[in-house]
Design an enzyme around this catalytic site. Structure first.
Site, PDB file in Angstrom:
ATOM      1  N   GLY A  29       0.784  -1.230   0.000  1.00 29.04           N
ATOM      2  CA  GLY A  29       0.000   0.000   0.000  1.00 29.04           C
ATOM      3  C   GLY A  29       0.819   1.285   0.000  1.00 29.04           C
ATOM      4  N   ARG A  61      -5.991  -8.621  -8.693  1.00 28.41           N
ATOM      5  CA  ARG A  61      -7.064  -9.461  -9.216  1.00 28.41           C
ATOM      6  C   ARG A  61      -7.715  -8.766 -10.396  1.00 28.41           C
ATOM      7  NH1 ARG A  61      -9.643 -13.449  -6.754  1.00 28.41           N
ATOM      8  NH2 ARG A  61     -11.571 -12.745  -7.710  1.00 28.41           N
ATOM      9  N   HIS A  97       0.139   0.441 -13.280  1.00 27.48           N
ATOM     10  CA  HIS A  97       0.967  -0.699 -13.679  1.00 27.48           C
ATOM     11  C   HIS A  97       2.435  -0.271 -13.757  1.00 27.48           C
ATOM     12  CE1 HIS A  97       1.844  -4.580 -15.413  1.00 27.48           C
ATOM     13  NE2 HIS A  97       2.614  -3.952 -16.293  1.00 27.48           N
ATOM     14  N   ASP A 143      -4.656  -5.197 -17.702  1.00 27.01           N
ATOM     15  CA  ASP A 143      -3.664  -4.232 -18.211  1.00 27.01           C
ATOM     16  C   ASP A 143      -3.893  -3.780 -19.650  1.00 27.01           C
ATOM     17  OD1 ASP A 143      -2.377  -4.544 -15.741  1.00 27.01           O
ATOM     18  OD2 ASP A 143      -1.120  -6.174 -16.475  1.00 27.01           O
ATOM     19  N   GLU A 195       5.406   6.286  -9.548  1.00 31.41           N
ATOM     20  CA  GLU A 195       3.996   5.913  -9.366  1.00 31.41           C
ATOM     21  C   GLU A 195       3.319   6.798  -8.328  1.00 31.41           C
ATOM     22  OE1 GLU A 195       3.620   1.179 -10.321  1.00 31.41           O
ATOM     23  OE2 GLU A 195       4.072   1.744  -8.282  1.00 31.41           O
TER      24      GLU A 195
HETATM   25  C1  GRF Z   1       2.751  -1.105  -7.759  1.00 30.21           C
HETATM   26  O1  GRF Z   1       4.020  -1.174  -8.325  1.00 30.21           O
HETATM   27  C2  GRF Z   1       1.676  -1.181  -8.818  1.00 30.21           C
HETATM   28  O2  GRF Z   1       2.083  -0.652 -10.046  1.00 30.21           O
HETATM   29  C3  GRF Z   1       1.450  -2.675  -8.949  1.00 30.21           C
HETATM   30  O3  GRF Z   1       1.568  -3.158  -7.640  1.00 30.21           O
HETATM   31  C4  GRF Z   1       2.458  -2.322  -6.902  1.00 30.21           C
HETATM   32  C5  GRF Z   1       1.786  -1.974  -5.603  1.00 30.21           C
HETATM   33  O4  GRF Z   1       2.656  -1.408  -4.686  1.00 30.21           O
HETATM   34  N1  GRF Z   1       0.190  -2.945  -9.587  1.00 30.21           N
HETATM   35  P1  GRF Z   1       2.089  -0.814  -3.326  1.00 30.21           P
HETATM   36  O5  GRF Z   1       1.246  -1.892  -2.662  1.00 30.21           O
HETATM   37  O6  GRF Z   1       1.279   0.411  -3.634  1.00 30.21           O
HETATM   38  O7  GRF Z   1       3.302  -0.478  -2.517  1.00 30.21           O
END
Ligand code: GRF
Length: 214
Positions: A16, A95, A113, A149, A178
């Protein structure tokens, strides 16, 4: 301002860190959204701890307790509705999201992603990018459709691959990017500045078609 905030629901499966970035942004009064609920499909996620610490309603829903994937997603959907959710954010949710959620939230489910889609889809994007030997990878934030995706791309940003990277160092660099852009995508959606035209997503300028109350 706070009255006009859009309400987002965050689905997680892991640590998270992206949820935390959203929690931090949402705590500023100028941000046009707030988190109404956090739902995890795993019981032992640090994401649920983050949600609890932030005082957010949070739930673990166990797929094993439901007869089908559709029934599981219908239960998630009930929770989202119960909390007045308008936008669903998949932040490390591992999921496939199914019809009950997609029908209830048209053009209002987004995913994050850790690669430049359509390259390296799936659960091991950073590892796959390293194995392939690419020099740059990146992040994609996209609307969600019925596949993994594949939905229309909202934002992409490049992340360099360093020659001594392993999966951990590369993922660390990806996560930083991200964290910045997920909040930005939520902000754009909340301001009504995303317009889907087929596979293309236009980012409307401020003052064009955006909500007057923000
Ligand atoms: C992220 O890298 C996201 O792109 C992928 O899962 C990861 C989640 O990381 N789908 P976090 O749980 O937010 O640290």
């Amino acid at each position: 301002m706070s009255k006009s905030k859009r309400v987002i629901g965050v689905l997680i499966s892991g640590s998270g860190s992206n949820l935390q970035a959203l929690i931090d942004e949402c705590s500023t009064s100028a941000f046009p959204a707030r988190i109404g609920v956090v739902i995890s499909n795993r019981s032992d996620t640090f994401g649920l701890v983050r949600a609890e610490r932030a005082g957010l309603p949070n739930y673990w829903l166990d797929r094993q307790e439901f007869d089908s994937n559709e029934a599981f997603d219908a239960a998630i959907c009930d929770k989202l509705r119960e909390h007045g959710i308008e936008l669903v954010v998949l932040a490390g949710y591992m999921r496939l999201v199914r019809a009950p959620i997609l029908k209830a939230y048209p053009e209002a489910v987004i995913n994050l992603h850790p690669a430049l889609l359509p390259s390296f889809p799936g659960a091991h994007a950073a590892r796959d990018a390293l194995d392939y030997g690419v020099k740059v990878t990146g992040i994609t934030i996209h609307f969600v459709d019925a596949e993994f995706d594949t939905g229309p791309v909202i934002i992409q940003e490049v992340v360099p691959v360093h020659q001594n990277d392993d999966e951990e160092t590369l993922l660390k660099r990806i996560h930083k990017v991200e964290h910045r852009y997920l909040s930005y995508a939520v902000k754009l959606w909340s301001m009504g500045r995303l317009q889907i035209e087929g596979r293309r997503v236009k980012i409307l300028p401020k003052g064009d078609k955006f909500r007057e109350d923000i």
